[in-house]
Design a protein around this motif. Sequence first.
Motif, mmCIF file in Angstrom:
data_model
loop_
_atom_site.group_PDB
_atom_site.id
_atom_site.type_symbol
_atom_site.label_atom_id
_atom_site.label_comp_id
_atom_site.label_asym_id
_atom_site.label_seq_id
_atom_site.Cartn_x
_atom_site.Cartn_y
_atom_site.Cartn_z
ATOM 1 N N ALA A 103 14.500 9.586 -9.105
ATOM 2 C CA ALA A 103 15.167 8.847 -8.025
ATOM 3 C C ALA A 103 14.149 8.110 -7.155
ATOM 4 N N ALA A 104 13.063 8.791 -6.800
ATOM 5 C CA ALA A 104 12.052 8.150 -5.957
ATOM 6 C C ALA A 104 11.360 7.017 -6.707
ATOM 7 N N ALA A 105 11.043 7.235 -7.989
ATOM 8 C CA ALA A 105 10.371 6.189 -8.763
ATOM 9 C C ALA A 105 11.240 4.945 -8.876
ATOM 10 N N VAL A 106 12.531 5.138 -9.163
ATOM 11 C CA VAL A 106 13.439 3.998 -9.289
ATOM 12 C C VAL A 106 13.567 3.273 -7.956
ATOM 13 N N ALA A 107 13.729 4.046 -6.875
ATOM 14 C CA ALA A 107 13.934 3.425 -5.560
ATOM 15 C C ALA A 107 12.715 2.599 -5.136
ATOM 16 N N HIS A 108 11.509 3.145 -5.276
ATOM 17 C CA HIS A 108 10.312 2.433 -4.812
ATOM 18 C C HIS A 108 9.972 1.259 -5.733
ATOM 19 N N ALA A 164 3.342 5.932 -16.772
ATOM 20 C CA ALA A 164 1.923 6.170 -16.480
ATOM 21 C C ALA A 164 1.041 5.050 -17.023
ATOM 22 N N ARG A 165 1.464 4.436 -18.132
ATOM 23 C CA ARG A 165 0.700 3.316 -18.686
ATOM 24 C C ARG A 165 0.867 2.054 -17.841
ATOM 25 N N ALA A 166 2.050 1.854 -17.299
ATOM 26 C CA ALA A 166 2.337 0.610 -16.586
ATOM 27 C C ALA A 166 1.872 0.622 -15.138
ATOM 28 N N LEU A 167 1.797 1.818 -14.538
ATOM 29 C CA LEU A 167 1.445 1.881 -13.118
ATOM 30 C C LEU A 167 0.044 1.316 -12.835
ATOM 31 N N ALA A 223 0.826 -1.211 0.000
ATOM 32 C CA ALA A 223 0.000 0.000 0.000
ATOM 33 C C ALA A 223 0.858 1.259 0.000
ATOM 34 N N SER A 224 1.920 1.259 0.820
ATOM 35 C CA SER A 224 2.790 2.430 0.914
ATOM 36 C C SER A 224 3.536 2.680 -0.398
ATOM 37 N N ARG A 225 4.041 1.606 -0.999
ATOM 38 C CA ARG A 225 4.807 1.762 -2.242
ATOM 39 C C ARG A 225 3.932 2.299 -3.372
ATOM 40 N N GLN A 226 2.670 1.878 -3.430
ATOM 41 C CA GLN A 226 1.799 2.373 -4.492
ATOM 42 C C GLN A 226 1.595 3.880 -4.366
ATOM 43 N N LEU A 227 1.384 4.349 -3.154
ATOM 44 C CA LEU A 227 1.241 5.796 -2.954
ATOM 45 C C LEU A 227 2.524 6.532 -3.333
ATOM 46 N N ASP A 228 3.668 5.967 -2.953
ATOM 47 C CA ASP A 228 4.951 6.592 -3.280
ATOM 48 C C ASP A 228 5.170 6.645 -4.792
ATOM 49 N N LEU A 229 4.805 5.552 -5.484
ATOM 50 C CA LEU A 229 4.966 5.531 -6.937
ATOM 51 C C LEU A 229 4.034 6.533 -7.604
ATOM 52 N N GLN A 230 2.812 6.646 -7.095
ATOM 53 C CA GLN A 230 1.870 7.620 -7.642
ATOM 54 C C GLN A 230 2.402 9.038 -7.443
ATOM 55 N N ARG A 231 2.976 9.303 -6.272
ATOM 56 C CA ARG A 231 3.535 10.619 -5.984
ATOM 57 C C ARG A 231 4.761 10.899 -6.868
#
Length: 731
Positions: free
Chosen positions: A657-662, A698-701, A641-649
């Motif tokens: 950097a944040a997208a790659v890390a999460h 955006a397509r893959a998320l 749940a946390s990672r999905q919110l982080d990826l959306q953000r």
Amino acid sequence: MTPDRLAFDLQRTLNELQRERERTQKLLGELEHQNRELDRLRSTVHRESNSRLLAEEALDETRDRLQLAVDAAGLALWDWQLPATQVFLTARWGELLGDIAADGYWGVADLRERLHPDDLEPLRSQIMALLEGRSQRAVVQHRVRTADGWLWVETHGMVAEHDGKGKPLRLMGTLADIGERKRIEQDSAHARDMAEQASRAKSEFLANISHEVRTPLNALMGLTRMLMDSPLNAEQTGWLSLMDSSAHALLELLNDILDLSRIEAGKLDIENLRFDLRQLLEQATAPYAEQARAKPLEFRLDLPSTMPQWLMGDAGRLRQVISNLLSNAIKFTPRGGLIEVRASVLPALGDASQRLQLAVRDSGVGIARHHQANIFDAFTQADASTARRYGGSGLGLAICSRLARLMDGDITLQSAPGQGSTFTLTLPLREVQAVEPRPLSASAELTGVAEAGPRYVGLVVLLAEDHPVNELMMRQLLLRLGCTVRVARGGVHAVAQWEQGGIDLVLMDVQMPGMSGLQATQEIREIETRRRLPRTPIVAVTANAMPGDRQACLAAGMDGYTAKPVSPQALIQEMDRVLQAGEALDSAEPAPAPVAHPPEDPLTRTAAHLEALDVEKLLRRLDGDEATLGQLAQAMRADLASRQLDLQRALAERDVAAAVAHAHGLKGSLGSMTAERGARLAKGLELAARSGDWHLFARALPLLQAEARQIDLALAELLQAQSRDLFDSRQ
């Protein structure tokens, strides 16, 4: 008038007389004080007058000295009162121009007209820096037009006065003739170029001569060996043996000369390939170990067990340095002596990384200290008797030293007469952390290719490779897999071939002339984004196998990576991975971030969430520990749940950097939980983020989020089942 009246008047008169006397005394005191003040003022005025005269004399003397210094230095002084359009210049300016030598004012426009066109912008930028307050001093060299042509001058300037708001009011400075200095610099540069040309010509001449001599020498050596195989008497055999040994000595000398000339001409390339360090050292020292034992000498090879196995570098040149050092050690060590080769790893110090150190020690004749400074010079030996007694050209150590520098290392010497010598080679430790699998046998490779072939029939592959041998090998491998192959020589050609369309996969070399593979990949990704084209999988096929090279390829927009020499199995595995990831991403339709979802059919949902997670496999991994399984399930749900919110953000903020890390963290956790499909989708997100392809991200998320819901359902069902079992056990 009565006596009393007279006495009263007399007393009053006496009192008034006394007061007058006191007033007179006071006035006299004031007068005296005023006289003293007047004398003091006269003295002060006199002193000040003398001081002013002295100051004026000192100022005149200083001004004269300054003028003498300015005249001696040949400086022209300039003064610009802002915002005037004229600049005051001393007489020296007129002398420099071949004009009237007199102080005067020059218009700014006239001065600008005298500047060389190429020097206008540098001078303008320096003046603007002074006017805008970004600098207080400026120095610029430029050319001015004189009666005899262009003259190089150097202008110094500074802000001399400011207004109340800090804005410059006055600029002052000097201007000097530097024509002679410029001529000296040009002459020095020309002499340096001539010296470099002479060095290159000498090196090229030596290289050409070496090549010309090698051909007949090789023929001579071959004929000598053929004669030695024919019937000969003992005397003829001895003669041919001498001829053969002399030819070999001459060939070694020519090889040394050729290497030295290539190094000096800058034409000796250092390779950067993966090699087995332990194997190289064992193979390089084995022939010299036999020579040492035959002399006889004691020979030791010390290779610690902690020494890294796989390194990147030029194994051939490293072998050459070791061979030269061991050859000298055997030559200069008397019978019964010791030769030792020791390898070690030096720890990292500060900003310096780890280094590999190879030491070759002998107990031979040693080298005197006053000869050690020149021991690495070409055609130099320890002393004149060395060549007479031991032979040699003095090229071996020179080549070792220069090869060490070309490999970003160095070589040092510790020696003393009669105590032997230790040559220490230090090189950067370029360890390969992730080594590709060892190549299989030929039959196993053919079997693997035959089994993989049906998967690639009709696949159109663009092979970007500039090396003809590598191109031939890769093309034959791809053809055996059933692929249709298009070949591009260089990055520019690769982009042009790709733009023609119809490419399913690109195998991209990294180091290519002109446009590199990284640049070509970036160009392809930019075109895809601009034209909204589907993403073409690109796999790097490169000899760069250092830690970080894989990340550099992925950051440039590549989807996969395999190192040279190419293992067919590793290439097939990487092709499968990127093609499957591409199919998974392409299957997702463009959609915004989901805000609401229609209810799913219970049967469909159950089948989906059962496929999303392999609970039995996960339980086997945990040796049947259901308690740990429950803890992992709870932690995984929270992390998911946390990672999905982080990826959306990260998508909203375009934070790479944040997208790659999460995405990377989610990929690892899902893989550990046996959610293989989710892990692959997270990997696709990571690759999209690394390449900066936010449209693809955006397509893959949404696809990942849909899979995450199925995983969460499976985990929730698992936890509910554990709760029921616990409740039943307590009844």
